[in-house]
Every structure is written in structure tokens, then in C-alpha cells.
Scaffold this motif. Structure first.
Motif, PDB file in Angstrom:
ATOM      1  N   ILE A 114       0.865  -1.181   0.000  1.00 50.33           N
ATOM      2  CA  ILE A 114       0.000   0.000   0.000  1.00 50.33           C
ATOM      3  C   ILE A 114       0.904   1.234   0.000  1.00 50.33           C
ATOM      4  O   ILE A 114       1.959   1.248   0.631  1.00 50.33           O
ATOM      5  CB  ILE A 114      -0.906   0.021   1.250  1.00 50.33           C
ATOM      6  N   PHE A 115       0.509   2.279  -0.703  1.00 50.82           N
ATOM      7  CA  PHE A 115       1.313   3.495  -0.754  1.00 50.82           C
ATOM      8  C   PHE A 115       1.698   3.967   0.651  1.00 50.82           C
ATOM      9  O   PHE A 115       0.849   4.067   1.540  1.00 50.82           O
ATOM     10  CB  PHE A 115       0.552   4.607  -1.470  1.00 50.82           C
ATOM     11  N   SER A 116       2.972   4.278   0.834  1.00 52.18           N
ATOM     12  CA  SER A 116       3.499   4.668   2.143  1.00 52.18           C
ATOM     13  C   SER A 116       2.736   5.832   2.761  1.00 52.18           C
ATOM     14  O   SER A 116       2.454   5.840   3.962  1.00 52.18           O
ATOM     15  CB  SER A 116       4.975   5.056   2.017  1.00 52.18           C
ATOM     16  N   HIS A 117       2.408   6.831   1.944  1.00 55.68           N
ATOM     17  CA  HIS A 117       1.769   8.031   2.474  1.00 55.68           C
ATOM     18  C   HIS A 117       0.340   7.761   2.953  1.00 55.68           C
ATOM     19  O   HIS A 117      -0.236   8.603   3.655  1.00 55.68           O
ATOM     20  CB  HIS A 117       1.773   9.144   1.437  1.00 55.68           C
ATOM     21  N   PHE A 118      -0.219   6.625   2.583  1.00 56.25           N
ATOM     22  CA  PHE A 118      -1.531   6.254   3.114  1.00 56.25           C
ATOM     23  C   PHE A 118      -1.403   5.171   4.182  1.00 56.25           C
ATOM     24  O   PHE A 118      -2.276   5.011   5.020  1.00 56.25           O
ATOM     25  CB  PHE A 118      -2.454   5.791   1.980  1.00 56.25           C
ATOM     26  N   PHE A 285      -0.610  20.639   3.640  1.00 61.27           N
ATOM     27  CA  PHE A 285      -1.925  20.389   3.047  1.00 61.27           C
ATOM     28  C   PHE A 285      -1.801  19.638   1.717  1.00 61.27           C
ATOM     29  O   PHE A 285      -2.707  18.904   1.317  1.00 61.27           O
ATOM     30  CB  PHE A 285      -2.704  21.705   2.872  1.00 61.27           C
ATOM     31  N   LEU A 286      -0.641  19.807   1.039  1.00 63.91           N
ATOM     32  CA  LEU A 286      -0.428  19.054  -0.196  1.00 63.91           C
ATOM     33  C   LEU A 286      -0.251  17.567   0.092  1.00 63.91           C
ATOM     34  O   LEU A 286      -0.702  16.719  -0.678  1.00 63.91           O
ATOM     35  CB  LEU A 286       0.799  19.596  -0.934  1.00 63.91           C
ATOM     36  N   LEU A 287       0.409  17.263   1.199  1.00 63.40           N
ATOM     37  CA  LEU A 287       0.569  15.875   1.610  1.00 63.40           C
ATOM     38  C   LEU A 287      -0.791  15.270   1.940  1.00 63.40           C
ATOM     39  O   LEU A 287      -1.078  14.128   1.557  1.00 63.40           O
ATOM     40  CB  LEU A 287       1.500  15.783   2.814  1.00 63.40           C
ATOM     41  N   ARG A 288      -1.639  16.040   2.617  1.00 61.17           N
ATOM     42  CA  ARG A 288      -2.978  15.531   2.936  1.00 61.17           C
ATOM     43  C   ARG A 288      -3.815  15.342   1.665  1.00 61.17           C
ATOM     44  O   ARG A 288      -4.581  14.396   1.555  1.00 61.17           O
ATOM     45  CB  ARG A 288      -3.689  16.472   3.910  1.00 61.17           C
ATOM     46  N   LEU A 289      -3.647  16.268   0.728  1.00 65.17           N
ATOM     47  CA  LEU A 289      -4.357  16.127  -0.542  1.00 65.17           C
ATOM     48  C   LEU A 289      -3.908  14.851  -1.256  1.00 65.17           C
ATOM     49  O   LEU A 289      -4.729  14.115  -1.806  1.00 65.17           O
ATOM     50  CB  LEU A 289      -4.102  17.350  -1.426  1.00 65.17           C
ATOM     51  N   TYR A 290      -2.602  14.602  -1.247  1.00 62.77           N
ATOM     52  CA  TYR A 290      -2.066  13.386  -1.868  1.00 62.77           C
ATOM     53  C   TYR A 290      -2.631  12.141  -1.188  1.00 62.77           C
ATOM     54  O   TYR A 290      -3.028  11.186  -1.864  1.00 62.77           O
ATOM     55  CB  TYR A 290      -0.537  13.413  -1.787  1.00 62.77           C
ATOM     56  N   ARG A 291      -2.671  12.137   0.138  1.00 62.35           N
ATOM     57  CA  ARG A 291      -3.269  11.014   0.881  1.00 62.35           C
ATOM     58  C   ARG A 291      -4.726  10.814   0.483  1.00 62.35           C
ATOM     59  O   ARG A 291      -5.184   9.687   0.285  1.00 62.35           O
ATOM     60  CB  ARG A 291      -3.201  11.268   2.392  1.00 62.35           C
ATOM     61  N   ASP A 292      -5.445  11.909   0.367  1.00 61.11           N
ATOM     62  CA  ASP A 292      -6.868  11.820   0.022  1.00 61.11           C
ATOM     63  C   ASP A 292      -7.063  11.250  -1.377  1.00 61.11           C
ATOM     64  O   ASP A 292      -7.986  10.470  -1.630  1.00 61.11           O
ATOM     65  CB  ASP A 292      -7.530  13.196   0.126  1.00 61.11           C
ATOM     66  N   LEU A 294      -4.976   9.168  -2.859  1.00 58.90           N
ATOM     67  CA  LEU A 294      -4.681   7.739  -2.738  1.00 58.90           C
ATOM     68  C   LEU A 294      -5.879   6.994  -2.157  1.00 58.90           C
ATOM     69  O   LEU A 294      -6.237   5.904  -2.619  1.00 58.90           O
ATOM     70  CB  LEU A 294      -3.451   7.529  -1.854  1.00 58.90           C
ATOM     71  N   PHE A 295      -6.490   7.590  -1.143  1.00 60.16           N
ATOM     72  CA  PHE A 295      -7.660   6.981  -0.508  1.00 60.16           C
ATOM     73  C   PHE A 295      -8.792   6.781  -1.518  1.00 60.16           C
ATOM     74  O   PHE A 295      -9.340   5.675  -1.652  1.00 60.16           O
ATOM     75  CB  PHE A 295      -8.128   7.858   0.655  1.00 60.16           C
ATOM     76  N   LEU A 296      -9.131   7.837  -2.239  1.00 64.19           N
ATOM     77  CA  LEU A 296     -10.241   7.763  -3.186  1.00 64.19           C
ATOM     78  C   LEU A 296      -9.922   6.836  -4.357  1.00 64.19           C
ATOM     79  O   LEU A 296     -10.799   6.130  -4.858  1.00 64.19           O
ATOM     80  CB  LEU A 296     -10.582   9.161  -3.690  1.00 64.19           C
ATOM     81  N   THR A 297      -8.659   6.825  -4.773  1.00 63.40           N
ATOM     82  CA  THR A 297      -8.256   5.914  -5.850  1.00 63.40           C
ATOM     83  C   THR A 297      -8.472   4.465  -5.437  1.00 63.40           C
ATOM     84  O   THR A 297      -8.995   3.654  -6.209  1.00 63.40           O
ATOM     85  CB  THR A 297      -6.775   6.131  -6.216  1.00 63.40           C
ATOM     86  N   ASN A 298      -8.078   4.124  -4.201  1.00 57.22           N
ATOM     87  CA  ASN A 298      -8.275   2.762  -3.708  1.00 57.22           C
ATOM     88  C   ASN A 298      -9.752   2.403  -3.607  1.00 57.22           C
ATOM     89  O   ASN A 298     -10.141   1.253  -3.862  1.00 57.22           O
ATOM     90  CB  ASN A 298      -7.607   2.587  -2.344  1.00 57.22           C
TER      91      ASN A 298
END
Length: 549
Positions: A114-118, A285-292, A294-298
Motif C-alpha cells: 500500500i502506498f506509504s503516504h496512506f 496540506f499538499l501531503l494531505r491532498l495526496y493522501r486523500d 490515494l484513498f479515493l483511488t483505492n
């Protein structure tokens, strides 16, 4: 909510990337579907942030908590109790250090798929993950920083193996006994033992005859040198896929014993550039956007790939199969055709655990790497004999045979109200309400319990949902003025029926044999819906689901 936590929540709300996007979109296109969707997501994330930033619990000195396990789940629960003011808690850990799965598994190539940032806590982000998919050591180091950041180590009792838990009806407390002869008492008991800590070790005929090194991937023997050796790897699941690709370059000959092929899509791992890391540090906030994202993609992948009725499932399956075939390049044309047939599964994508890798399939292009599909007949003093009479001489045998999830769920002897024994109640099909509570076991909660495993996304998201739910249960118990709470049997049974109904439309509930299932083919380990549904169901504890005494 305390003033400091209120300020935290307000800051998290106004810096939410979804709220920023919602403002931009609604100001430009006030009636567009995109703006409505983003606005809805912003509300969802604001509500979720409220759940994370809890106010201090009332009368924390009245709580005494025992948590079994200092892996990801146990640490997450401990941190949450500390955040709300509960200090009288301990974690009982059987290993000499924290980390659970990430402490035990040190085999070459061990990594998260799973992507590290998530695959990290939402409130303890790491802007400097080295790769998209981090290796085990980096994840373990992250957990160590987590422990130090929240000062959890003084609460952990290492090398402590829980043997028995007994509900004391008169006192409304749990008695926890260990194999070391110690006893602990608590009014809140939490099992965070996880499902991947008891290695599955099949016993082969005449196995004792092989006196050379043999060990499981979860019990990797660092003292054994593989260079120049003839090595056999039994199993081609997640650990097998990772280990094979990483030891092939060291060994003299590598024999991979495959019972069933695995779906191995390209993982497409990549290193994070320094400027990306610095950008995430400077603009969180860019890191949180990236996490989000990844979340929605999954979530989209889950519905597209793991739903039997999905119109794109077969397209994705064919795409992955084609990519696997393209990575097979044998000099001998007959061998190439054979490998392309042997390495492509004959069951639906997602029915078993998907095992992404960028180099596993290519490993079999090397002349010293051999795929063995024949059944293992027996061991002998020189190696392994297969069912077709072939003898394979080996110097080392590695068992990449996964974990016994049923035995992992029976980590200790749990005795509830009326003397009922949890392992006997469960039998070969453990169940729990929301994967957390079970009738007859008051004030007892499970993290990563039955029916909450995932095959597509970050288990840490599930842990955070469960941790918040358990804390809300404790709040409801305190506000009730009673000493114990137990989930109602009717609620539990209704939830199990709902699980089974929703499992029918999932690929991993379609019938192929996998570690997800028991001998009867019942998938009791996985969550059959998306993560948003689980978040919604665990957002708060419904008092009417429980009986208070």
C-alpha cells in the motif's frame, strides 16, 4: 472539547485541501457536479477530523486498561487513550520490541503493498518516505518514532505472553494472566494481537530427514548464508513473491515450488525526489491532498476490481495478465509458453491476495531460477522429492507459506460471562460486531478483528476507525453510570448476516480457496464493503446496540 483541541480542529478544517477545492469550484461553477462532490467530501473530512481530535475523557483515573499487542493497532489505541487523558494503561507485548508484523518479518524484500503516504496514521504523517512503497525496516523505524513522539514505551511490557483472560462478574473487571506468572486487572480489555503473527508451517512427509537449514519467512534466519547455495522456496503468496525476487541474484540455484499462481501486477514503485519531500514538509496540506487522492483511488479500485458485477473487472484482469506475459522472456520458446501458462492464475483477479511486484515475474527469465509445479511428495536428506519422482537437491529450504489466521485469533484463552470460551464460541469461523465486540464478553474490544481485513487499501484507516469507536464506547459506558457494556446478540447476529449478504458480490467471496476462508469456504476475515462504509458504521457507538449493567 478543550480550547487547544478546538484550535487544532479549526486549523485542520480550514487547511483541508478538500475545503479549499470546494471553495474554488463552488465560486466558479456553483451548480456543477464536481463542486457538489468536492463539497460533500470536504464535509466528510471535516467530520472525520472532529472524530480524531477528541476532548479529554471524564474521570480518566477510573479507567484501568490492558492492551494486548504493541503492533500498529495496539500503539494506535494506546496513543488515543493518552490523548484523552487516560494514563493507567499498559500494553503487553510478546516480542522484545514494538512493531508486530513489521518486527517479525525481516526477510529480504519485505515491504508494504500500500502506498506509504496512506499506510501511516492520519495524525502522524511522514513527509519523507523514501519510496512510494516502503520496505519493512523503514516502516518499523516510523513506528519507533511514533512510540517516542507519544511517549508510549514506558507503558509497554515486553516479552510478556498473555495466556488467559477471565471476566470477573462480581467485580465487572478482566483478569489477565501471562505465561510468565503475572496477573493484571482491568475494567477495559483490548485485544490488538492482529492476524499475521502465527506462521503457517505445513508438515511434509519425512521432513525430519532434511537436516540442513529450513525456516519460515516470518522467522528469517540471518545466520544462514544464501550466496552460492541451492535454495528452495515453498509458496508464492505475498512473502514468497517478495523474497524470491530479492534472493534470486544471490543464490546458485533457486527452485520455487508453486501450488497456485498469484496475480502479480506491476507495483511501479519509485523513489520520492527530495524536492517532493521538501514540498510536503513546507506545505502539509499538499501531503494531505495526496493522501486523500490515494484513498479515493483505492475506493474506486475496490468497486471496479473486487465487485463481481463490475463491468470493468474483466478488462482490468486481462490488462494485468497481458502485462505479466510481456515480462516473460525465455530463450527457449517452449519454456516461454510453459511459463506464460503456469504463472498466470486461472481464478479471478482479487479472489486471492493480489501481490504486486516489479521484478517477480522477470526473475523466472534467469536460467538458474526454476518454477516447480509438481506436488511435493516428501522431504529427504538431500532436499525434496516431487510427485512425479523428481529429486531436487537443496542446501536451504524457505517456507513462504503465510500465516495461520485462525490460530492467530486464538492467541490466548478468553473466558467471558458464564464461563463461555471465545475460541469455542468462534470455532472455525470467528465473528464480531463491526469486528470489535462479541456478545458475552463485556468491556472487551478487538482491533483488526474478524471481518475487518482488507485486500485493497490501508489497514491503518480501519484501525483509526476502530480506535475512535472503542473510545466512544468507553464514553458511553462512563456516561451510563454502569460498570459494563456488552453488545446484544441480536445486533451481533444481524451484523453477521449483513456481512454474509454483502460478501456474495465480492470476488474474494466467490469460492476460490484462499487464506481468507475457513475449510467450509466462508470468508470471515475480510471487510466486504468500501472504507467509507466502515467509517460511517464506526463513527459513533450506538447505545441501543449494547446492554449495560
Amino acid at each position: 472539547m478543550s480550547p487547544s483541541l478546538t484550535r487544532q480542529w479549526i486549523w485542520q478544517m480550514i487547511t483541508s485541501p478538500w475545503l479549499i477545492l470546494a471553495f474554488i469550484l463552488t465560486s466558479q461553477w456553483p451548480t456543477s457536479w464536481s463542486s457538489l462532490v468536492i463539497s460533500g467530501l470536504s464535509v466528510y473530512y471535516m467530520i472525520r477530523s472532529w472524530a480524531v481530535l477528541e476532548s479529554p475523557i471524564k474521570n480518566p483515573d477510573q479507567l484501568k486498561v490492558v492492551i494486548v499487542g504493541a503492533g500498529v493497532a495496539g500503539l494506535g489505541m494506546a496513543r488515543k487513550f493518552k490523548e484523552v487523558g487516560v494514563e493507567d494503561f499498559i500494553l503487553l507485548e510478546k516480542n522484545p520490541d514494538i512493531g508486530g508484523t513489521w518486527f517479525l518479518n525481516i526477510y529480504p524484500g519485505v515491504a508494504c503493498d500500500i502506498f506509504s503516504h496512506f499506510y501511516s496514521f492520519s495524525y502522524f504523517l511522514n513527509a519523507k518516505w523514501s519510496k512510494a512503497y516502503s520496505e519493512g525496516e523503514e516502516i518499523w523505524n516510523y513506528l519507533n518514532r511514533f512510540v517516542e513522539e507519544f511517549q508510549l514505551r514506558p507503558h509497554i511490557h515486553f516479552k510478556t505472553v498473555v495466556s488467559e483472560t477471565i471476566w470477573q462478574e462480581d467485580e465487572k473487571k478482566w483478569l489477565v494472566r501471562t505465561k510468565e506468572g503475572k496477573e493484571y486487572q482491568a475494567n477495559i480489555f483490548i485485544s490488538a494481537v492482529g492476524a499475521l503473527h502465527t506462521p503457517s508451517k505445513p508438515h511434509f512427509k519425512n521432513q525430519e530427514a532434511f537436516q540442513k537449514p529450513i525456516f519460515h519467512t516470518a522467522e528469517w534466519d540471518k545466520s544462514v548464508e544464501l550466496s552460492g547455495k541451492r535454495v528452495g522456496v515453498i509458496g508464492t503468496g505475498a512473502s514468497g513473491v517478495q523474497a524470491v525476487a530479492n534472493i534470486a541474484g544471490k543464490v546458485k540455484e533457486l527452485y520455487v515450488f508453486q501450488r497456485t499462481a498469484s496475480w502479480v501486477p506491476a507495483r511501479m514503485n519509485f523513489a520520492h525526489w527530495d524536492w517532493i519531500k521538501n514540498c510536503f514538509v513546507t506545505f502539509p496540506f499538499l501531503l494531505r491532498l495526496y493522501r486523500d487522492i490515494l484513498f479515493l483511488t483505492n475506493e474506486v479500485i475496490f468497486h471496479g476490481v473486487f465487485t463481481i458485477s463490475s463491468p470493468i473487472r474483466h478488462l482490468v484482469e486481462n490488462f494485468v495478465a497481458r502485462g505479466m506475459r510481456q515480462n516473460i522472456r525465455e530463450e527457449n520458446e517452449d519454456d516461454e509458453v510453459l511459463l506464460k501458462t503456469a504463472l498466470i492464475p486461472n481464478y479471478p483477479l482479487g479472489c486471492k491476495r493480489v501481490t504486486p511486484s516489479d521484478d517477480y515475474i522477470q526473475t523466472f527469465n534467469q536460467p538458474h531460477v526454476h518454477l516447480i509445479q509438481d506436488r511435493i511428495d516428501c522431504f529427504n536428506e538431500n532436499g525434496i522429492a516431487t510427485s512425479n519422482g523428481k529429486n531436487i537437491d537443496l542446501d536451504v529450504i524457505i517456507l513462504a507459506t503465510g500465516f495461520d489466521v485462525l490460530q492467530s485469533s486464538r492467541a490466548f484463552h478468553g473466558i467471558g460471562k458464564g464461563g463461555q470460551i471465545l475460541s469455542e464460541v468462534w470455532g472455525d469461523c470467528p465473528r464480531a460486531y463491526l469486528g470489535i465486540s462479541h456478545p458475552g464478553f463485556p468491556n472487551s474490544f478487538i482491533l483488526l478483528g474478524p471481518g475487518t481485513g482488507l485486500g485493497h487499501s490501508s489497514i491503518i484507516f480501519m484501525i483509526e476507525c476502530q480506535v475512535n469507536y472503542i473510545l466512544d464506547c468507553v464514553r458511553k459506558l462512563q456516561s451510563s453510570g454502569r460498570k459494563s457494556m456488552t453488545v446484544k446478540k441480536s445486533v451481533h447476529d444481524g451484523f453477521v448476516a449483513w456481512l454474509d449478504k454483502n460478501m456474495k458480490n465480492r470476488v474474494f467471496g466467490s469460492g476460490c480457496v484462499a487464506w481468507y476462508q475457513n475449510a467450509k469456504g466462508v470468508n470471515w476475515t475480510l471487510w466486504p464493503k468500501d472504507l467509507i462504509t466502515y467509517w460511517f458504521r464506526t463513527y459513533s457507538c450506538d447505545r441501543t446496540d449494547y446492554e449495560f449493567e
